[in-house]
Write a protein that holds these residues in place. Structure first.
Motif, PDB file in Angstrom:
ATOM      1  N   PHE A  37       0.854  -1.183   0.000  1.00 21.41           N
ATOM      2  CA  PHE A  37       0.000   0.000   0.000  1.00 21.41           C
ATOM      3  C   PHE A  37       0.893   1.238   0.000  1.00 21.41           C
ATOM      4  O   PHE A  37       2.077   1.157   0.341  1.00 21.41           O
ATOM      5  CB  PHE A  37      -0.913   0.007   1.230  1.00 21.41           C
ATOM      6  CG  PHE A  37      -1.894  -1.133   1.243  1.00 21.41           C
ATOM      7  CD1 PHE A  37      -1.513  -2.396   1.652  1.00 21.41           C
ATOM      8  CD2 PHE A  37      -3.202  -0.937   0.825  1.00 21.41           C
ATOM      9  CE1 PHE A  37      -2.403  -3.455   1.646  1.00 21.41           C
ATOM     10  CE2 PHE A  37      -4.104  -1.988   0.815  1.00 21.41           C
ATOM     11  CZ  PHE A  37      -3.699  -3.240   1.222  1.00 21.41           C
ATOM     12  N   ARG A  38       0.326   2.351  -0.353  1.00 24.61           N
ATOM     13  CA  ARG A  38       1.106   3.600  -0.292  1.00 24.61           C
ATOM     14  C   ARG A  38       0.204   4.743   0.148  1.00 24.61           C
ATOM     15  O   ARG A  38      -1.011   4.715  -0.058  1.00 24.61           O
ATOM     16  CB  ARG A  38       1.740   3.907  -1.646  1.00 24.61           C
ATOM     17  CG  ARG A  38       0.753   4.217  -2.768  1.00 24.61           C
ATOM     18  CD  ARG A  38       1.493   4.349  -4.105  1.00 24.61           C
ATOM     19  NE  ARG A  38       0.604   4.678  -5.201  1.00 24.61           N
ATOM     20  CZ  ARG A  38       0.974   4.743  -6.474  1.00 24.61           C
ATOM     21  NH1 ARG A  38       2.246   4.478  -6.813  1.00 24.61           N
ATOM     22  NH2 ARG A  38       0.096   5.057  -7.419  1.00 24.61           N
ATOM     23  N   LYS A  43      -3.283  12.441   1.226  1.00 26.99           N
ATOM     24  CA  LYS A  43      -4.131  11.504   0.478  1.00 26.99           C
ATOM     25  C   LYS A  43      -4.409  10.260   1.317  1.00 26.99           C
ATOM     26  O   LYS A  43      -3.698   9.968   2.272  1.00 26.99           O
ATOM     27  CB  LYS A  43      -3.460  11.106  -0.834  1.00 26.99           C
ATOM     28  CG  LYS A  43      -3.318  12.253  -1.821  1.00 26.99           C
ATOM     29  CD  LYS A  43      -2.842  11.748  -3.166  1.00 26.99           C
ATOM     30  CE  LYS A  43      -2.775  12.878  -4.184  1.00 26.99           C
ATOM     31  NZ  LYS A  43      -2.328  12.395  -5.519  1.00 26.99           N
ATOM     32  N   GLU A  44      -5.453   9.538   0.924  1.00 26.57           N
ATOM     33  CA  GLU A  44      -5.779   8.305   1.612  1.00 26.57           C
ATOM     34  C   GLU A  44      -4.802   7.195   1.215  1.00 26.57           C
ATOM     35  O   GLU A  44      -4.173   7.248   0.158  1.00 26.57           O
ATOM     36  CB  GLU A  44      -7.205   7.882   1.270  1.00 26.57           C
ATOM     37  CG  GLU A  44      -8.264   8.810   1.817  1.00 26.57           C
ATOM     38  CD  GLU A  44      -9.669   8.284   1.585  1.00 26.57           C
ATOM     39  OE1 GLU A  44     -10.612   8.909   2.066  1.00 26.57           O
ATOM     40  OE2 GLU A  44      -9.813   7.237   0.933  1.00 26.57           O
ATOM     41  N   ARG A  45      -4.710   6.206   2.088  1.00 23.05           N
ATOM     42  CA  ARG A  45      -3.876   5.053   1.778  1.00 23.05           C
ATOM     43  C   ARG A  45      -4.470   4.312   0.582  1.00 23.05           C
ATOM     44  O   ARG A  45      -5.668   4.082   0.518  1.00 23.05           O
ATOM     45  CB  ARG A  45      -3.764   4.144   2.986  1.00 23.05           C
ATOM     46  CG  ARG A  45      -2.748   3.046   2.837  1.00 23.05           C
ATOM     47  CD  ARG A  45      -2.442   2.398   4.178  1.00 23.05           C
ATOM     48  NE  ARG A  45      -1.791   3.343   5.083  1.00 23.05           N
ATOM     49  CZ  ARG A  45      -1.293   3.002   6.264  1.00 23.05           C
ATOM     50  NH1 ARG A  45      -1.369   1.735   6.680  1.00 23.05           N
ATOM     51  NH2 ARG A  45      -0.724   3.900   7.035  1.00 23.05           N
ATOM     52  N   THR A  91       5.314   9.023  -5.669  1.00 21.01           N
ATOM     53  CA  THR A  91       5.922   9.442  -4.403  1.00 21.01           C
ATOM     54  C   THR A  91       4.957   9.207  -3.246  1.00 21.01           C
ATOM     55  O   THR A  91       3.812   9.670  -3.280  1.00 21.01           O
ATOM     56  CB  THR A  91       6.317  10.928  -4.463  1.00 21.01           C
ATOM     57  OG1 THR A  91       7.347  11.098  -5.451  1.00 21.01           O
ATOM     58  CG2 THR A  91       6.821  11.415  -3.109  1.00 21.01           C
ATOM     59  N   ALA A  92       5.414   8.480  -2.243  1.00 20.46           N
ATOM     60  CA  ALA A  92       4.568   8.131  -1.108  1.00 20.46           C
ATOM     61  C   ALA A  92       5.392   7.326  -0.107  1.00 20.46           C
ATOM     62  O   ALA A  92       6.518   6.919  -0.403  1.00 20.46           O
ATOM     63  CB  ALA A  92       3.366   7.301  -1.558  1.00 20.46           C
ATOM     64  N   ILE A  93       4.805   7.096   1.043  1.00 24.88           N
ATOM     65  CA  ILE A  93       5.321   6.084   1.953  1.00 24.88           C
ATOM     66  C   ILE A  93       4.672   4.766   1.545  1.00 24.88           C
ATOM     67  O   ILE A  93       3.445   4.697   1.420  1.00 24.88           O
ATOM     68  CB  ILE A  93       5.021   6.403   3.422  1.00 24.88           C
ATOM     69  CG1 ILE A  93       5.651   7.737   3.818  1.00 24.88           C
ATOM     70  CG2 ILE A  93       5.528   5.289   4.321  1.00 24.88           C
ATOM     71  CD1 ILE A  93       5.282   8.202   5.215  1.00 24.88           C
TER      72      ILE A  93
END
Length: 125
Positions: A37-38, A43-45, A91-93
């Protein structure tokens, strides 16, 4: 105790590649579903991809189909996410997650009960 440890994040130029790893421990790896998941700032996951370890079946979000590949090394109890043709919007976690039940909807975060701490992926334009 289920433990998931992500690694492999970093900074990459647009069009580049990264491979994320999710090292699992504390459970029978072959019985689980593992998802990636990111979550980007504000923003939402979002579900990215999922693999059922027992039979290797995979699911991808439309946004990553053809660019990302999920795989597992059962001997190492590790799931990988190969990410190619990365774009700034990637780009995200990135988090990996696990659940012993086959998810009814593989890319829904609520289907997964155990989560890693996340790894940052930054794609520079």
């Amino acid at each position: 105790e289920v433990q998931l440890v992500e690694s492999g994040g970093g900074v990459v130029q647009a069009g580049g590649s990264l491979r994320l790893s999710c090292a699992a421990s504390g459970f029978t790896f072959e019985d689980y579903a593992i998802g990636w998941f990111r979550q980007a700032p504000g923003k939402e996951r979002e579900g990215v991809s999922c693999i059922l370890i027992s039979d290797g079946s995979v699911t991808y979000a439309d946004s990553v189909k053809g660019r990302f590949t999920i795989s597992s090394d059962n001997a190492k109890k590790t799931v990988y996410l190969q990410m190619n043709s990365l774009q700034p919007e990637d780009t995200a976690i990135y988090y990996c997650a696990a659940d012993e039940l086959v998810p009814a909807t593989p890319l829904r975060s609520v289907e997964f009960t155990s989560w890693g701490q996340g790894t940052q992926v930054t794609v520079a334009s």
